[in-house]
Design an enzyme around this catalytic site. Structure first.
Site, PDB file in Angstrom:
ATOM      1  N   ALA A 231       5.111  11.061   5.365  1.00 52.69           N
ATOM      2  CA  ALA A 231       3.856  11.765   5.079  1.00 52.69           C
ATOM      3  C   ALA A 231       3.562  11.598   3.594  1.00 52.69           C
ATOM      4  CB  ALA A 231       3.988  13.249   5.421  1.00 52.69           C
TER       5      ALA A 231
ATOM      6  N   GLY B 242       0.806  -1.216   0.000  1.00 55.55           N
ATOM      7  CA  GLY B 242       0.000   0.000   0.000  1.00 55.55           C
ATOM      8  C   GLY B 242       0.839   1.264   0.000  1.00 55.55           C
ATOM      9  N   TYR B 243       0.276   2.324   0.558  1.00 53.92           N
ATOM     10  CA  TYR B 243       0.933   3.636   0.610  1.00 53.92           C
ATOM     11  C   TYR B 243       2.216   3.585   1.423  1.00 53.92           C
ATOM     12  CZ  TYR B 243      -3.100   5.869  -1.511  1.00 53.92           C
ATOM     13  OH  TYR B 243      -4.082   6.246  -2.390  1.00 53.92           O
TER      14      TYR B 243
ATOM     15  N   CYS C 180      -4.735   8.161   8.656  1.00 53.92           N
ATOM     16  CA  CYS C 180      -4.136   7.847   9.958  1.00 53.92           C
ATOM     17  C   CYS C 180      -4.639   8.656  11.149  1.00 53.92           C
ATOM     18  CB  CYS C 180      -2.623   8.014   9.868  1.00 53.92           C
ATOM     19  SG  CYS C 180      -1.879   6.915   8.674  1.00 53.92           S
ATOM     20  N   PHE C 181      -4.740   9.987  11.009  1.00 59.24           N
ATOM     21  CA  PHE C 181      -4.948  10.804  12.209  1.00 59.24           C
ATOM     22  C   PHE C 181      -6.169  10.367  13.023  1.00 59.24           C
ATOM     23  CE2 PHE C 181      -2.502  14.892  10.807  1.00 59.24           C
ATOM     24  CZ  PHE C 181      -1.326  14.183  10.912  1.00 59.24           C
TER      25      PHE C 181
ATOM     26  N   LEU D 250       0.368  15.858  16.071  1.00 54.81           N
ATOM     27  CA  LEU D 250       0.243  16.567  14.789  1.00 54.81           C
ATOM     28  C   LEU D 250      -1.213  17.001  14.568  1.00 54.81           C
ATOM     29  CD1 LEU D 250       2.530  14.319  12.570  1.00 54.81           C
ATOM     30  CD2 LEU D 250       2.960  16.696  13.204  1.00 54.81           C
TER      31      LEU D 250
ATOM     32  N   ARG E  81      -8.643   9.016   1.508  1.00 55.09           N
ATOM     33  CA  ARG E  81      -9.137   8.375   2.721  1.00 55.09           C
ATOM     34  C   ARG E  81      -9.378   9.438   3.814  1.00 55.09           C
ATOM     35  NH1 ARG E  81      -4.791   3.588   3.153  1.00 55.09           N
ATOM     36  NH2 ARG E  81      -3.384   5.344   2.769  1.00 55.09           N
TER      37      ARG E  81
ATOM     38  N   LYS F 152       4.371   6.231  17.948  1.00 54.38           N
ATOM     39  CA  LYS F 152       3.712   6.479  16.654  1.00 54.38           C
ATOM     40  C   LYS F 152       2.310   7.071  16.879  1.00 54.38           C
ATOM     41  CE  LYS F 152       2.493   6.505  12.417  1.00 54.38           C
ATOM     42  NZ  LYS F 152       2.953   7.520  11.496  1.00 54.38           N
TER      43      LYS F 152
HETATM   44  P1  NAI Z   1      -3.059   0.377   2.429  1.00 53.01           P
HETATM   45  O1  NAI Z   1      -4.497   0.029   2.585  1.00 53.01           O
HETATM   46  O2  NAI Z   1      -2.654   1.297   1.323  1.00 53.01           O
HETATM   47  O3  NAI Z   1      -2.194  -0.974   2.238  1.00 53.01           O
HETATM   48  C1  NAI Z   1      -2.376  -2.141   2.968  1.00 53.01           C
HETATM   49  C2  NAI Z   1      -2.249  -3.331   2.010  1.00 53.01           C
HETATM   50  O4  NAI Z   1      -2.199  -4.549   2.775  1.00 53.01           O
HETATM   51  C3  NAI Z   1      -3.416  -3.484   1.040  1.00 53.01           C
HETATM   52  O5  NAI Z   1      -2.953  -3.398  -0.295  1.00 53.01           O
HETATM   53  C4  NAI Z   1      -4.007  -4.877   1.360  1.00 53.01           C
HETATM   54  O6  NAI Z   1      -4.498  -5.539   0.216  1.00 53.01           O
HETATM   55  C5  NAI Z   1      -2.805  -5.568   1.997  1.00 53.01           C
HETATM   56  N1  NAI Z   1      -3.145  -6.705   2.851  1.00 53.01           N
HETATM   57  C6  NAI Z   1      -4.052  -6.774   3.866  1.00 53.01           C
HETATM   58  N2  NAI Z   1      -4.016  -7.981   4.444  1.00 53.01           N
HETATM   59  C7  NAI Z   1      -3.073  -8.719   3.796  1.00 53.01           C
HETATM   60  C8  NAI Z   1      -2.570 -10.043   3.937  1.00 53.01           C
HETATM   61  N3  NAI Z   1      -3.037 -10.855   4.882  1.00 53.01           N
HETATM   62  N4  NAI Z   1      -1.599 -10.445   3.082  1.00 53.01           N
HETATM   63  C9  NAI Z   1      -1.117  -9.626   2.134  1.00 53.01           C
HETATM   64  N5  NAI Z   1      -1.549  -8.362   1.948  1.00 53.01           N
HETATM   65  C10 NAI Z   1      -2.505  -7.899   2.782  1.00 53.01           C
HETATM   66  O7  NAI Z   1      -2.574   0.946   3.826  1.00 53.01           O
HETATM   67  P2  NAI Z   1      -1.327   1.935   4.130  1.00 53.01           P
HETATM   68  O8  NAI Z   1      -1.733   3.346   3.980  1.00 53.01           O
HETATM   69  O9  NAI Z   1      -0.119   1.446   3.411  1.00 53.01           O
HETATM   70  O10 NAI Z   1      -1.158   1.696   5.688  1.00 53.01           O
HETATM   71  C11 NAI Z   1      -0.663   0.476   6.212  1.00 53.01           C
HETATM   72  C12 NAI Z   1      -0.366   0.694   7.674  1.00 53.01           C
HETATM   73  O11 NAI Z   1       0.630   1.713   7.815  1.00 53.01           O
HETATM   74  C13 NAI Z   1      -1.573   1.159   8.494  1.00 53.01           C
HETATM   75  O12 NAI Z   1      -1.480   0.567   9.759  1.00 53.01           O
HETATM   76  C14 NAI Z   1      -1.367   2.650   8.612  1.00 53.01           C
HETATM   77  O13 NAI Z   1      -1.937   3.162   9.774  1.00 53.01           O
HETATM   78  C15 NAI Z   1       0.161   2.752   8.665  1.00 53.01           C
HETATM   79  N6  NAI Z   1       0.715   4.028   8.210  1.00 53.01           N
HETATM   80  C16 NAI Z   1       0.192   4.677   7.104  1.00 53.01           C
HETATM   81  C17 NAI Z   1       0.748   5.875   6.674  1.00 53.01           C
HETATM   82  C18 NAI Z   1       0.187   6.581   5.485  1.00 53.01           C
HETATM   83  O14 NAI Z   1       0.570   7.738   5.268  1.00 53.01           O
HETATM   84  N7  NAI Z   1      -0.681   5.983   4.704  1.00 53.01           N
HETATM   85  C19 NAI Z   1       1.898   6.484   7.342  1.00 53.01           C
HETATM   86  C20 NAI Z   1       2.396   5.707   8.434  1.00 53.01           C
HETATM   87  C21 NAI Z   1       1.801   4.540   8.846  1.00 53.01           C
END
Ligand code: NAI
Length: 481
Positions: free
Chosen positions: A160, A10-11, A272-273, A223, A342, A216
């Site tokens: 970010a 993901g992101y 996140c926030f 923020l 989101r 975290k």
């Molecule tokens: P996202 O939704 O973009 O990516 C998560 C990915 O995990 C998805 O593509 C999903 O299909 C995959 N997934 C879920 N279960 C799975 C499994 N069992 N096996 C394989 N793949 C699986 O989420 P994002 O934004 O990358 O966030 C991930 C984590 O990082 C969250 O906990 C978030 O709070 C944290 N985070 C996010 C930030 C952001 O700016 N987006 C910054 C810092 C932390």
């Protein structure tokens, strides 16, 4: 060759692993995901997320030491270090619904790692998780481990969106939490060796597991709190005639406070926030600290207040009704330089206007029509699940929503314009042309303080800009949220 596997493309998983691959050519990095479409996009010319600089990094390493795959189990089996960067949504049902983190995806990943592993591994929490998650994960893994040893580390991500690549190249700090045992310390050192390929030693902080997890949540809460603080002041500025830009500049020049994150706006968004503060609130409640929980809850309440205050301003200014009026929405992403929607405040603002029967015409340079339609009809928190598990259908009453390809089309024959994302291009629009093509009186509601109010007023617009001295028109039409 050290092998890293990251579960979750993901992101966070995508950009962090791409940068590790770029900076550590001797490490093989494979990013895996259960979403076939996401992996296909990572392997194509059109990456699944928009992030300045990301394309170049991926292009340099993909196929050399960076790979994207749906063969989750195979790559976990082969890895020495497994990062877990999966969704951690807010629970919608049962104990802690609306606040607690739903760790379903994390637990599934942990059980799968334990199932397929045939050698010792370091498992790294990259997702943002409640405090003590590592302990729960450790229990799941050791009970299913068949003699294999796992070391769990917490390595929360602070990037970010919009500046992710820059943040990963040059982070303020990297935080690694681990067990205070010889094995734990060895695992911390192994991960430290990865980051120290490009990050100075002094910026790599090591702590115990719980401090890393809590830091975290605390960082995001601080923020978001700054934004809610300045937004709370913005309503007082409007009531008194003070200018929030002048106030936040004066406040931010104090070196103890600093200038960042003090821009008044329609509200904070992003994945996140809100989720992380709700999580913090829940943890406080579970630990018998209701006053502390209430304190942090207020940050979210002010954010919700700010969004509904904005909608009320729009409606009140336009003779207390927007029924059948065309409102142009400029910007839908939760901030500039990302296509991420989101928890974007634009969702609540659009829903508020649609609730008053407005017709909204939306333009965002990076968000697709399909995404906007889904966001407007999806239930709260449903977005935070893997793409293929999200609801796909859109209801039939979307006739009041149109998504268009440029700002001039969105504003043509409109009664009002709402600026909801601070994209640079919105500063440079030809507002005279926009004014000429709108119905009169023509309104601009600037939810990001990007326009030059005086210039727009000279053209003939009635302008509302958050926290700025009010247009005489608006003074006579107070909007109480
Ligand atoms: P996202 O939704 O973009 O990516 C998560 C990915 O995990 C998805 O593509 C999903 O299909 C995959 N997934 C879920 N279960 C799975 C499994 N069992 N096996 C394989 N793949 C699986 O989420 P994002 O934004 O990358 O966030 C991930 C984590 O990082 C969250 O906990 C978030 O709070 C944290 N985070 C996010 C930030 C952001 O700016 N987006 C910054 C810092 C932390």
């Amino acid at each position: 060759m050290v092998k890293i596997c990251c579960i979750g493309a993901g992101y966070v998983g995508g950009p962090t692993m791409a940068v590790i691959a770029l900076k550590c050519p001797s490490i093989e990095v494979v990013v895996v995901d259960i979403s076939k479409s996401r992996i296909a996009a990572w392997n194509s010319d059109k990456l699944p997320i928009y992030e300045p600089g990301l394309d170049e990094v991926v292009k340099q390493c993909r196929g050399k030491n960076l790979f994207f795959s749906t063969e989750v189990e195979k790559h976990v089996y082969e890895a020495d270090i497994v990062f877990v960067s999966v969704n951690t949504p807010t629970k919608t049902r049962g104990l802690g619904a609306g606040k607690a983190a739903d760790l379903t995806y994390w637990e599934n990943a942990a059980r799968m790692i334990a199932d397929v592993s045939k050698s010792d591994k370091i498992v790294v929490e990259k997702s943002t998780v409640p405090v003590k998650t590592a302990e729960a994960i450790e229990k799941i893994m050791t009970h299913n481990a068949k003699g294999i040893k796992f070391q769990i580390l917490s390595n929360p991500e602070f990037l970010a969106e919009g500046t992710a690549i820059q943040d990963l190249f040059n982070p303020d700090r990297v935080l690694i939490g681990g067990r205070e045992t010889p094995e734990g310390e060895k695992a911390i050192q192994t991960l430290k060796n990865v980051y120290s390929q490009w990050i100075p030693e002094g910026k790599i902080l090591t702590t115990n597991l719980w401090s890393a997890e809590l830091s975290k949540l605390a960082a995001n809460a601080f923020l978001a709190q700054r934004i809610s603080s300045v937004n709370a002041l913005s309503s007082l500025c409007e009531a008194t005639g003070a200018n929030v830009n002048q106030v936040s500049y004066a406040v931010g020049t104090d070196t103890r406070i600093g200038p960042k994150f003090l821009n008044a706006s329609v509200g904070f968004g992003g994945s996140c926030f809100q989720k992380d503060i709700l999580n913090l609130v829940y943890i406080c409640e579970c630990n018998g600290l209701p006053e502390v929980a209430e304190y942090w809850k207020q940050v979210i309440k002010i954010n919700d207040y700010q969004k509904s205050r904005f909608v009320n301003r729009v409606v009140a200014s336009m003779f207390n009704t927007v029924s059948n009026k065309k409102i142009a929405i400029l910007g839908f992403a939760f901030k500039k330089d990302t296509g991420d929607t989101r928890e974007t405040p634009a969702i609540d603002v659009c829903k508020g206007l649609l609730g008053d029967k407005a017709r909204v015409s939306i333009f965002d340079p990076q968000v697709t029509e399909d995404q906007i339609q889904r966001d407007l009809w999806m239930n709260k928190f449903d977005w935070d699940h893997p793409i293929h598990l999200q609801p796909t259908s859109t209801p039939s009453n979307e006739k009041n929503v149109s998504v268009v390809l440029d700002a001039y089309e969105a504003t043509k024959d409109a009664d009002g314009v709402c600026i909801l994302t601070e994209w640079d291009e919105f500063k440079k629009l030809d507002y005279q042309k926009i004014y000429d093509n709108m119905r009169k009186p023509a309104f601009v509601f600037d939810g990001r303080n990007v326009v030059d109010c005086d210039k727009l007023r000279e053209i003939g617009f009635i302008v509302y800009s958050i926290g700025k001295p009010l247009d005489p028109w608006l003074k006579d039409m107070p909007a109480v949220a």
